[in-house]
Design an enzyme around this catalytic site. Sequence first.
Site, PDB file in Angstrom:
ATOM      1  N   LYS A   1       1.365 -81.473  -4.556  1.00  0.00           N
ATOM      2  CA  LYS A   1       2.440 -81.541  -3.776  1.00  0.00           C
ATOM      3  C   LYS A   1       3.171 -80.233  -4.103  1.00  0.00           C
ATOM      4  CE  LYS A   1       4.552 -84.577  -0.817  1.00  0.00           C
ATOM      5  NZ  LYS A   1       4.093 -85.339  -0.062  1.00  0.00           N
TER       6      LYS A   1
ATOM      7  N   ASP B   1       6.513 -82.614   4.624  1.00  0.00           N
ATOM      8  CA  ASP B   1       6.911 -83.718   4.072  1.00  0.00           C
ATOM      9  C   ASP B   1       8.479 -83.613   4.338  1.00  0.00           C
ATOM     10  OD1 ASP B   1       6.319 -85.805   1.961  1.00  0.00           O
ATOM     11  OD2 ASP B   1       8.189 -85.039   0.999  1.00  0.00           O
TER      12      ASP B   1
HETATM   13  P1  NDP Z   1      11.914 -85.939   7.266  1.00  0.00           P
HETATM   14  O1  NDP Z   1      12.642 -84.847   6.661  1.00  0.00           O
HETATM   15  O2  NDP Z   1      11.597 -85.692   8.861  1.00  0.00           O
HETATM   16  O3  NDP Z   1      12.918 -87.359   7.141  1.00  0.00           O
HETATM   17  C1  NDP Z   1      13.391 -88.046   6.281  1.00  0.00           C
HETATM   18  C2  NDP Z   1      14.351 -88.962   6.597  1.00  0.00           C
HETATM   19  O4  NDP Z   1      14.690 -89.519   5.376  1.00  0.00           O
HETATM   20  C3  NDP Z   1      15.835 -88.529   7.020  1.00  0.00           C
HETATM   21  O5  NDP Z   1      16.279 -89.514   8.159  1.00  0.00           O
HETATM   22  C4  NDP Z   1      16.532 -88.301   5.782  1.00  0.00           C
HETATM   23  O6  NDP Z   1      18.190 -88.267   6.142  1.00  0.00           O
HETATM   24  C5  NDP Z   1      16.201 -89.413   5.305  1.00  0.00           C
HETATM   25  N1  NDP Z   1      16.304 -89.264   3.701  1.00  0.00           N
HETATM   26  C6  NDP Z   1      15.877 -88.188   2.837  1.00  0.00           C
HETATM   27  N2  NDP Z   1      16.122 -88.285   1.703  1.00  0.00           N
HETATM   28  C7  NDP Z   1      17.152 -89.232   1.658  1.00  0.00           C
HETATM   29  C8  NDP Z   1      17.816 -90.024   0.565  1.00  0.00           C
HETATM   30  N3  NDP Z   1      17.687 -89.469  -0.692  1.00  0.00           N
HETATM   31  N4  NDP Z   1      18.404 -91.056   1.010  1.00  0.00           N
HETATM   32  C9  NDP Z   1      18.414 -91.593   2.153  1.00  0.00           C
HETATM   33  N5  NDP Z   1      17.793 -91.300   3.233  1.00  0.00           N
HETATM   34  C10 NDP Z   1      17.242 -89.898   3.003  1.00  0.00           C
HETATM   35  O7  NDP Z   1      10.815 -86.345   6.254  1.00  0.00           O
HETATM   36  P2  NDP Z   1       9.574 -87.472   6.703  1.00  0.00           P
HETATM   37  O8  NDP Z   1       9.954 -88.491   7.758  1.00  0.00           O
HETATM   38  O9  NDP Z   1       8.374 -86.625   7.025  1.00  0.00           O
HETATM   39  O10 NDP Z   1       9.333 -88.195   5.440  1.00  0.00           O
HETATM   40  C11 NDP Z   1       9.935 -89.452   4.966  1.00  0.00           C
HETATM   41  C12 NDP Z   1       9.024 -90.122   3.963  1.00  0.00           C
HETATM   42  O11 NDP Z   1       7.732 -90.176   4.365  1.00  0.00           O
HETATM   43  C13 NDP Z   1       8.993 -89.406   2.504  1.00  0.00           C
HETATM   44  O12 NDP Z   1       9.114 -90.335   1.561  1.00  0.00           O
HETATM   45  C14 NDP Z   1       7.598 -88.833   2.700  1.00  0.00           C
HETATM   46  O13 NDP Z   1       7.145 -88.270   1.315  1.00  0.00           O
HETATM   47  C15 NDP Z   1       6.829 -89.671   3.385  1.00  0.00           C
HETATM   48  N6  NDP Z   1       5.711 -89.230   3.900  1.00  0.00           N
HETATM   49  C16 NDP Z   1       5.975 -88.282   4.909  1.00  0.00           C
HETATM   50  C17 NDP Z   1       4.399 -87.864   5.650  1.00  0.00           C
HETATM   51  C18 NDP Z   1       4.551 -86.927   6.765  1.00  0.00           C
HETATM   52  O14 NDP Z   1       3.337 -86.693   7.424  1.00  0.00           O
HETATM   53  N7  NDP Z   1       5.565 -86.435   7.375  1.00  0.00           N
HETATM   54  C19 NDP Z   1       3.114 -88.210   5.324  1.00  0.00           C
HETATM   55  C20 NDP Z   1       3.224 -89.450   4.139  1.00  0.00           C
HETATM   56  C21 NDP Z   1       4.504 -89.770   3.630  1.00  0.00           C
HETATM   57  P3  NDP Z   1      18.869 -86.813   6.299  1.00  0.00           P
HETATM   58  O15 NDP Z   1      18.558 -86.203   7.588  1.00  0.00           O
HETATM   59  O16 NDP Z   1      20.348 -87.336   5.791  1.00  0.00           O
HETATM   60  O17 NDP Z   1      18.178 -86.037   5.198  1.00  0.00           O
END
Ligand code: NDP
Length: 445
Positions: free
Chosen positions: A124, A164
């Site tokens: 990561k 991510d």
């Molecule tokens: P994105 O950046 O596309 O979206 C993240 C979302 O989560 C946004 O809506 C963001 O809001 C919100 N968010 C981020 N940080 C916080 C926080 N501290 N508190 C509340 N909301 C928060 O990321 P992904 O959708 O790619 O990833 C989301 C999760 O899924 C993560 O945990 C990631 O590790 C996991 N994941 C992702 C994969 C992938 O293929 N993308 C694969 C496997 C797991 P805001 O816009 O306000 O930041």
Amino acid sequence: MKAIEVVENLKQRFPGEPEYIQAVSQVLATIEDEYNKYPDFERANLIERLCIPDRIVQFRVTWTDDYGRVQTNMGYRVQHNNAIGPYKGGLRYHQSVNLGILKFLAFEQTFKNSLTTLPMGGAKGGSDFSPRGKSDAEVMRFCQAFMNELYRHIGPDEDVPAGDIGVGGREIGYLFGHYKKLTHQFQGVLTGKGAAFGGSLMRPEATGYGVVYFLQSMLQTRGIDLKGKRVLISGSGNVAQYAAEKCIQMGAKVLTLSDSDGYIYDPDGISAEKLQYVMELKNFLRGRIREYTSRYPKATYHAGERPWHEEGDIALPCATQNEISGEEAQALVKGGTIAVAEGANMPSTPEAIEAFQQAKILYAPGKASNAGGVSVSGLEMTQNSERLSWTAKEVDDYLRRIMSDIHQNCIKYGTEHDGYINYVKGANVAGFMKVAKAMMAQGID
Ligand code: NDP
């Protein structure tokens, strides 16, 4: 060394890394019985070697903003374990990123990648740079500055990063372009690329769709259909969007989405058309989820809150780590939630997991239910090596099969005496054994 001693030892050596200690504690607590069956593991000090990353690269990233000011951020790559394949795992850009968080994510990634059945190690990386509020040109300059160091440590058979939080198609495109410029090589060195330059079809959808495929398998164990169920989703990024899309396709009613400022609740459900608006808002206009209520006034916005006090049959946390507290988990259980499948990595606190398991509801940890993303990344690597592109259907069929196999493995290793499927134990034991045996076979190094 007993699991508890390993954790204590790591706490002493790595103070100030609570998420890493939390992830290690959770895994070790569930694999101890299995591990104790193999005295050789103990002699090889295998657990400690598996918990501590193989290598950490840490560097300063210097870039210039649109006003000509020179900015610095930290850059990291944690190469956790490559016993079963090249290092593989996403890059996160978010102001909260620090080494402890990336160590937890790389550790989890190792077991998740093992579960996928594909040959991928765990890693990561990322930066405390936040793309929020930055122009495209600033994001591009940052990605180029980040790659100026990262390119020395990655390669198609060495380490293959992906996206991510904060790293989507736009960022992967900039990173890939600069890697190519620096090395003169067109290689499958990043996944999540655009379809025109080696990206796999279905990669954007894969994590969210995979979560729902896994959820379906869980529900099937109790003869329950997803159709008509009320679903609470957190986040509104990549994972949340495609989890919502698949739920809607399956006839479920998605009630909530969120971002780090608050959540929206739509009593009529978020339809496919409304979700298209959210995708446009988040992916292109780079707006905030509260704007949903201006477009759809029946929906309500709850600033500074998370959706877990709403009533729903299913909860899909798809935002970030530790976003469901013990109290919120109790509220979900009380509100009638029958299943929780994690889209995010470690979104449930230990207290929340305990509440779900005590109530004997279906609960899947992210390393099992969100493994679809890295699985299709693995398939992207295969397509790049073959210099071929598969159809969306071919990739989706593969994804369904992998999610179903992971579910079967959880049943195999996680079914308890009373028939309750402990998905945490199942996923940890299945993921662990493969990496452990590979390490044992490769000697002490
Ligand atoms: P994105 O950046 O596309 O979206 C993240 C979302 O989560 C946004 O809506 C963001 O809001 C919100 N968010 C981020 N940080 C916080 C926080 N501290 N508190 C509340 N909301 C928060 O990321 P992904 O959708 O790619 O990833 C989301 C999760 O899924 C993560 O945990 C990631 O590790 C996991 N994941 C992702 C994969 C992938 O293929 N993308 C694969 C496997 C797991 P805001 O816009 O306000 O930041």
